[in-house]
Write a protein that holds these residues in place. Sequence first.
Motif, PDB file in Angstrom:
ATOM      1  N   ARG A   1       0.882  -1.207   0.087  1.00  0.00           N
ATOM      2  CA  ARG A   1       0.261   0.091  -0.088  1.00  0.00           C
ATOM      3  C   ARG A   1       0.868   1.123   0.118  1.00  0.00           C
TER       4      ARG A   1
ATOM      5  N   THR B   1       0.896   3.969  -3.134  1.00  0.00           N
ATOM      6  CA  THR B   1       0.376   5.554  -2.777  1.00  0.00           C
ATOM      7  C   THR B   1       1.397   6.451  -2.222  1.00  0.00           C
TER       8      THR B   1
ATOM      9  N   TRP C   1      -3.976  -9.169  -7.258  1.00  0.00           N
ATOM     10  CA  TRP C   1      -4.794  -7.773  -7.675  1.00  0.00           C
ATOM     11  C   TRP C   1      -3.964  -7.432  -9.063  1.00  0.00           C
TER      12      TRP C   1
ATOM     13  N   MET D   1      -1.775   8.346  -9.156  1.00  0.00           N
ATOM     14  CA  MET D   1      -2.832   7.854  -8.401  1.00  0.00           C
ATOM     15  C   MET D   1      -4.180   7.936  -9.355  1.00  0.00           C
ATOM     16  N   ALA D   2      -4.236   8.915 -10.310  1.00  0.00           N
ATOM     17  CA  ALA D   2      -5.408   8.940 -11.241  1.00  0.00           C
ATOM     18  C   ALA D   2      -5.309   7.550 -11.885  1.00  0.00           C
TER      19      ALA D   2
ATOM     20  N   ARG E   1      -3.742   4.574 -11.138  1.00  0.00           N
ATOM     21  CA  ARG E   1      -3.909   3.352 -10.392  1.00  0.00           C
ATOM     22  C   ARG E   1      -5.410   3.181  -9.777  1.00  0.00           C
ATOM     23  N   GLU E   2      -6.224   4.360  -9.558  1.00  0.00           N
ATOM     24  CA  GLU E   2      -7.413   4.198  -8.965  1.00  0.00           C
ATOM     25  C   GLU E   2      -8.597   4.115 -10.277  1.00  0.00           C
ATOM     26  N   SER E   3      -7.984   4.037 -11.492  1.00  0.00           N
ATOM     27  CA  SER E   3      -9.177   4.011 -12.582  1.00  0.00           C
ATOM     28  C   SER E   3      -9.784   2.808 -12.651  1.00  0.00           C
TER      29      SER E   3
ATOM     30  N   GLY F   1     -11.528   1.152 -10.382  1.00  0.00           N
ATOM     31  CA  GLY F   1     -12.678   1.280  -9.663  1.00  0.00           C
ATOM     32  C   GLY F   1     -13.731   2.292  -9.866  1.00  0.00           C
ATOM     33  N   ARG F   2     -13.514   3.248 -11.199  1.00  0.00           N
ATOM     34  CA  ARG F   2     -14.138   4.322 -11.592  1.00  0.00           C
ATOM     35  C   ARG F   2     -14.900   3.925 -12.886  1.00  0.00           C
TER      36      ARG F   2
ATOM     37  N   GLU G   1     -17.099   9.008 -13.805  1.00  0.00           N
ATOM     38  CA  GLU G   1     -16.649   9.211 -12.679  1.00  0.00           C
ATOM     39  C   GLU G   1     -14.816   9.746 -12.982  1.00  0.00           C
TER      40      GLU G   1
ATOM     41  N   MET H   1     -13.016  13.148 -12.066  1.00  0.00           N
ATOM     42  CA  MET H   1     -11.653  13.263 -11.365  1.00  0.00           C
ATOM     43  C   MET H   1     -10.791  13.987 -12.170  1.00  0.00           C
TER      44      MET H   1
END
Length: 263
Positions: free
Chosen positions: A94, A98, A150, A215-216, A218-220, A222-223, A227, A231
Amino acid sequence: MEYETIGLGIEDGVGKVTLNRPDRLNSFTVRMHEELADALTRIENDPAVRAVLLTGTGRGFCAGQDLSDRSVSPGGEGVDLGESVERYYAPLVRRLATMPRPVICAVNGVAAGAGANIALACDIVIAARSAKFIQSFAHIGLIPDSGGTWVLPRLAGQARALGLAMTGAPLHAETAEQWGVIWKCVDDDALADEAAALARQFAAGPTRGLVATKMALRESFGRSLDEALAMERDLMRELGRSADYREGVSAFMEKRRPTFTGI
């Protein structure tokens, strides 16, 4: 903390962390976990550090968990590996994912078990041509941990992820590059220079924008598209007001090298 199992050096805005148990292929012990956590805290608390480079000494990057650091024997009591994952490996992954700095991993040799997945948790992976990534969990009745379940299907696709995870077959650096699992495979004698040059490039760059990009992306997963678009709007609004953006545009218009302040 005095380091016995890792090295930490800071130069040109780069925090270089080196796993340093070459006699054990840099495999993890509790001590190494504690020292690595301490080093990453020092990096995060140092505003002069604007990029991170993680690598290993000797002929391997990291062979995962040092099995001799646990008491396991046929007929003996079971071991709570979940506690080890929760306390050490999951927080490390983590943290790398991050970290508010670009994180490069230079894989200088074998990366096996947790060592493979810790490398793949970094933002950019550059591997020596002789390097290989091995999901060795299959050989001892376990599953890929340290984010392996993952990251593998997202990088390699489900079919290849299943093959790597269930057979424990080595993934050589050249193939890893071809599959898009890593950023680049380079000749062994070029690894240190290429990784260091990229780390210095990031350290001198608009690190605020680089971290937002990381971060954008890596988090894509889940969007939804809507969304993601929202963002992007919010991040562009924030970054468009930054000193780095003004400096980048000014330098472009004036045909000069930009001087970014970053984080």
